[in-house]
Design a protein around this motif. Structure first.
Motif, mmCIF file in Angstrom:
data_model
loop_
_atom_site.group_PDB
_atom_site.id
_atom_site.type_symbol
_atom_site.label_atom_id
_atom_site.label_comp_id
_atom_site.label_asym_id
_atom_site.label_seq_id
_atom_site.Cartn_x
_atom_site.Cartn_y
_atom_site.Cartn_z
ATOM 1 N N HIS A 190 0.844 -1.196 0.000
ATOM 2 C CA HIS A 190 0.000 0.000 0.000
ATOM 3 C C HIS A 190 0.884 1.252 0.000
ATOM 4 O O HIS A 190 0.671 2.176 -0.783
ATOM 5 N N ARG A 191 1.904 1.250 0.846
ATOM 6 C CA ARG A 191 2.822 2.397 0.934
ATOM 7 C C ARG A 191 3.692 2.519 -0.311
ATOM 8 O O ARG A 191 3.909 3.631 -0.817
ATOM 9 N N LEU A 192 4.197 1.402 -0.812
ATOM 10 C CA LEU A 192 5.024 1.439 -2.022
ATOM 11 C C LEU A 192 4.217 1.932 -3.222
ATOM 12 O O LEU A 192 4.724 2.680 -4.063
ATOM 13 N N ALA A 193 2.966 1.509 -3.312
ATOM 14 C CA ALA A 193 2.102 1.971 -4.403
ATOM 15 C C ALA A 193 1.887 3.478 -4.304
ATOM 16 O O ALA A 193 1.985 4.195 -5.308
ATOM 17 N N ALA A 194 1.606 3.960 -3.109
ATOM 18 C CA ALA A 194 1.402 5.406 -2.927
ATOM 19 C C ALA A 194 2.661 6.186 -3.313
ATOM 20 O O ALA A 194 2.578 7.222 -3.977
ATOM 21 N N ASP A 195 3.817 5.673 -2.924
ATOM 22 C CA ASP A 195 5.083 6.328 -3.271
ATOM 23 C C ASP A 195 5.325 6.355 -4.779
ATOM 24 O O ASP A 195 5.983 7.261 -5.294
ATOM 25 N N ALA A 196 4.793 5.360 -5.494
ATOM 26 C CA ALA A 196 4.988 5.265 -6.945
ATOM 27 C C ALA A 196 3.864 5.944 -7.726
ATOM 28 O O ALA A 196 3.818 5.857 -8.947
ATOM 29 N N GLY A 197 2.925 6.573 -7.027
ATOM 30 C CA GLY A 197 1.820 7.251 -7.697
ATOM 31 C C GLY A 197 0.611 6.378 -7.945
ATOM 32 O O GLY A 197 -0.323 6.786 -8.618
ATOM 33 N N GLY A 198 0.626 5.168 -7.421
ATOM 34 C CA GLY A 198 -0.507 4.263 -7.580
ATOM 35 C C GLY A 198 -1.294 4.141 -6.289
ATOM 36 O O GLY A 198 -1.165 4.968 -5.382
ATOM 37 N N SER A 199 -2.103 3.111 -6.224
ATOM 38 C CA SER A 199 -2.872 2.854 -5.007
ATOM 39 C C SER A 199 -3.155 1.362 -4.900
ATOM 40 O O SER A 199 -3.146 0.640 -5.898
ATOM 41 N N LEU A 200 -3.375 0.930 -3.676
ATOM 42 C CA LEU A 200 -3.699 -0.469 -3.405
ATOM 43 C C LEU A 200 -4.736 -0.488 -2.295
ATOM 44 O O LEU A 200 -4.475 -0.003 -1.193
ATOM 45 N N ARG A 201 -5.919 -1.012 -2.614
ATOM 46 C CA ARG A 201 -7.011 -1.070 -1.638
ATOM 47 C C ARG A 201 -7.706 -2.417 -1.726
ATOM 48 O O ARG A 201 -7.827 -2.996 -2.801
#
Length: 116
Positions: free
Chosen positions: A70-81
C-alpha cells in the motif's frame, strides 16, 4: 506415507486499463505471501483493487505485506485497496488497526457479529 501439499493461493488479475483488479483465493500466510508479493511489485504505479472475499485466512505476514505494498504503491503514484474481504480477514484487519488504511470502504462490523 503422504507428502504435505503446498499451500494454494491463487491470484486472478484483470487489467481494465486504468484499474487492475486482483481476485485472490486461498490462505495468505508466510508460505503463500511470496506469490502475492511478486504479483504486486510491478503494479505499484497503477490503481489496484484486491478482492479478498475468497481469502478465509491471513496472518501478520499477509497484513504486513499489504501495508508495505500500500505504501510502495502510494510512493509510486498508484494505489492499493481491498474492496472485499471475508469475515475472518476483516477481523484481522480490525484487530491490527489497518481497516481504515487498507479497506476501500470500511464499514462497521455487522450487528450481532461475534466479538463485535
Amino acid at each position: 506415507m503422504s507428502t504435505p501439499t503446498s499451500p494454494v493461493f491463487d491470484i486472478h488479475v484483470v487489467d481494465a486499463g486504468d484499474l487492475v483488479l486482483l481476485h485472490a483465493r486461498g490462505e495468505l500466510d508466510l508460505n503463500t505471501a511470496p506469490g502475492l508479493d511478486r504479483a504486486l511489485v510491478p503494479l505499484h504505479p497503477r490503481r489496484c483493487e484486491l478482492d479478498f472475499a475468497d481469502v478465509p485466512f491471513t496472518d501478520s505476514t499477509g497484513i504486513n505485506l499489504l501495508v508495505r505494498h500500500h505504501r510502495l504503491a502510494a510512493d509510486a503514484g498508484g494505489s492499493l485497496r481491498l474492496i472485499a474481504v471475508s469475515r475472518p480477514v476483516r477481523r484481522v484487519l480490525d484487530i491490527s488497526g489497518t481497516t481504515g488504511l487498507l479497506l476501500a470502504t470500511p464499514e462497521p462490523p455487522p450487528r450481532g457479529a461475534a466479538g463485535g
